[in-house]
Motif scaffolding. Structure first.
Motif, PDB file in Angstrom:
ATOM      1  N   UNK A 229       0.764  -1.112  -0.011  1.00 42.31           N
ATOM      2  CA  UNK A 229      -0.059  -0.125   0.040  1.00 42.31           C
ATOM      3  C   UNK A 229       0.762   1.409   0.059  1.00 42.31           C
ATOM      4  N   UNK A 230       1.961   1.333   0.737  1.00 41.90           N
ATOM      5  CA  UNK A 230       2.766   2.272   0.720  1.00 41.90           C
ATOM      6  C   UNK A 230       3.401   2.754  -0.502  1.00 41.90           C
ATOM      7  N   UNK A 231       3.497   1.739  -1.491  1.00 46.14           N
ATOM      8  CA  UNK A 231       4.191   2.052  -2.610  1.00 46.14           C
ATOM      9  C   UNK A 231       2.829   2.427  -3.797  1.00 46.14           C
ATOM     10  N   UNK A 232       1.755   2.503  -3.518  1.00 43.61           N
ATOM     11  CA  UNK A 232       0.763   3.073  -4.206  1.00 43.61           C
ATOM     12  C   UNK A 232       0.968   4.688  -4.291  1.00 43.61           C
ATOM     13  N   UNK A 236      -5.764   8.644  -2.774  1.00 42.97           N
ATOM     14  CA  UNK A 236      -7.028   7.819  -2.738  1.00 42.97           C
ATOM     15  C   UNK A 236      -6.797   6.524  -3.048  1.00 42.97           C
ATOM     16  N   UNK A 237      -5.799   5.841  -3.618  1.00 39.14           N
ATOM     17  CA  UNK A 237      -5.581   4.367  -3.867  1.00 39.14           C
ATOM     18  C   UNK A 237      -5.299   3.626  -2.328  1.00 39.14           C
ATOM     19  N   UNK A 238      -4.368   4.683  -1.603  1.00 40.41           N
ATOM     20  CA  UNK A 238      -4.042   4.171  -0.365  1.00 40.41           C
ATOM     21  C   UNK A 238      -4.995   3.917   0.534  1.00 40.41           C
ATOM     22  N   UNK A 239      -6.024   5.044   0.579  1.00 39.97           N
ATOM     23  CA  UNK A 239      -7.303   5.036   1.447  1.00 39.97           C
ATOM     24  C   UNK A 239      -8.171   3.859   1.034  1.00 39.97           C
ATOM     25  N   UNK A 240      -8.505   3.762  -0.312  1.00 39.06           N
ATOM     26  CA  UNK A 240      -9.197   2.641  -0.579  1.00 39.06           C
ATOM     27  C   UNK A 240      -8.734   1.229  -0.054  1.00 39.06           C
ATOM     28  N   UNK A 241      -7.441   1.079  -0.366  1.00 40.40           N
ATOM     29  CA  UNK A 241      -6.685  -0.134   0.113  1.00 40.40           C
ATOM     30  C   UNK A 241      -6.843  -0.345   1.582  1.00 40.40           C
ATOM     31  N   UNK A 242      -6.515   0.770   2.425  1.00 37.14           N
ATOM     32  CA  UNK A 242      -6.649   0.795   3.808  1.00 37.14           C
ATOM     33  C   UNK A 242      -8.134   0.574   4.265  1.00 37.14           C
ATOM     34  N   UNK A 243      -9.008   0.985   3.895  1.00 36.16           N
ATOM     35  CA  UNK A 243     -10.460   0.923   3.969  1.00 36.16           C
ATOM     36  C   UNK A 243     -11.011  -0.716   3.836  1.00 36.16           C
TER      37      UNK A 243
END
Length: 311
Positions: A229-232, A236-243
């Motif tokens: 995720x940190x490589x995204x 917005x992409x990181x938030x979606x992955x974390x959610x």
């Protein structure tokens, strides 16, 4: 199975007394109303997730199929203890039969074991979805998902089977009173006529393996997820992955945190009141709040719930 009152006399054991939460009659009735409401809300919340996944075609994916199975598991997990606890609130003798006690012991621990395995494969599913997104459809197939689900149920119900059978064949001395609201191995082993270190060590080892192997698997999976995720590049992409992972991590933290306090930490041998509270948290409270956690943190699930409720 015998209970020995003194060295010279014995009588066949018929059951145990579950003290539960001792308090005046009015308090027992209040607790009955409170836990009845909690039980009904738990059934409604988890049943809603199952219905939403069944009826919404968009949720027919491995992630939500696993969630529906997890909710089904939670329904039976809470049912293994709460109905008997409710009956004891209104009972004067708090009696549970010998067979009833060990059936509760078996189903409670088997369902808890199954939950540990389910949390692990749900983490594995998120790992594949985030770290291997292009290969996810070919890796997490319907067949693999079904095999993982079946494996969780089978392993969960076999994990403690032999120790429970052995404990049920032991002799019990003195008081039949269990200072708990369910048939827990600690109080049961304390009532046996002679301590059997092998059984205690086996139970402790199985509990530790059951907790730490899936927990380690979950932590490794999410460490790899975090790294990906940190490589995204986009926020917005990181938030979606974390959610998509946040709700599962919250459930893992609540369940494993309380279970480890109960069965791993040194305090698990101390105050009976604290044991009841901790057990109550992971066996009754977490099945209640899990549907809320998954529903509030997931847009697809919220949409499916609104559609199910017709709002």
């Amino acid at each position: 199975m015998k209970i020995y009152n003194n060295p010279n006399t014995s009588s066949t054991i018929t059951g145990f007394i579950l003290l539960g939460f001792p308090c005046p009659r009015e308090g027992q009735i209040l607790l009955f109303v409170l836990f009845s409401a909690v039980y009904l809300l738990t059934l409604m919340g988890n049943s809603s997730i199952i219905c939403a996944v069944c009826w919404d075609q968009r949720l027919h994916t491995p992630m939500y199929i696993l969630l529906a199975n997890f909710s089904f598991l939670e329904i039976w997990y809470v049912t293994s203890t709460v109905p008997n606890m409710l009956a004891n609130f209104l009972s004067d003798n708090k009696f549970i039969s010998f067979s009833g006690c060990f059936l509760q012991f078996y189903f409670f621990f088997s369902l808890g074991s199954t939950e540990c395995f389910f949390l692990a494969i749900m983490a594995f599913d998120r790992y594949l979805a985030i770290c291997r997104p292009l290969h996810y459809p070919t890796l997490m197939t319907g067949r693999l998902c079904a095999n993982l689900v079946i494996s969780c149920w089978v392993l969960g119900f076999l994990w403690f089977l032999i120790p429970i059978i052995i404990i049920s064949q032991m002799s019990f001395c003195g008081s039949r009173i269990i200072d708990h609201f369910l048939c827990d191995p600690g109080p049961l082993l304390a009532l046996t006529c002679t301590r059997v270190p092998v059984i205690e060590l086996t139970s402790s080892t199985l509990s530790s393996l059951l907790l730490f192997i899936p927990f380690l698997f979950i932590m490794v999976s999410y460490a790899l997820v975090l790294q990906a995720v940190l490589k995204v590049p986009s926020a917005a992409g990181r938030r979606k992955a974390f959610s998509t992972c946040g709700s599962h991590l919250t459930v893992v933290s609540l369940f494993y945190g309380s279970v480890m306090v109960m069965y791993v930490s040194p305090t698990s041998e101390y105050d009976a009141g604290m044991q009841k509270i901790v057990t109550l948290f992971y066996s009754v409270v977490t099945p209640l709040i899990n549907p809320v956690i998954y529903s509030l943190r997931n847009k697809d699930m919220k949409h499916a719930m609104k559609k199910l409720l017709g709002t």
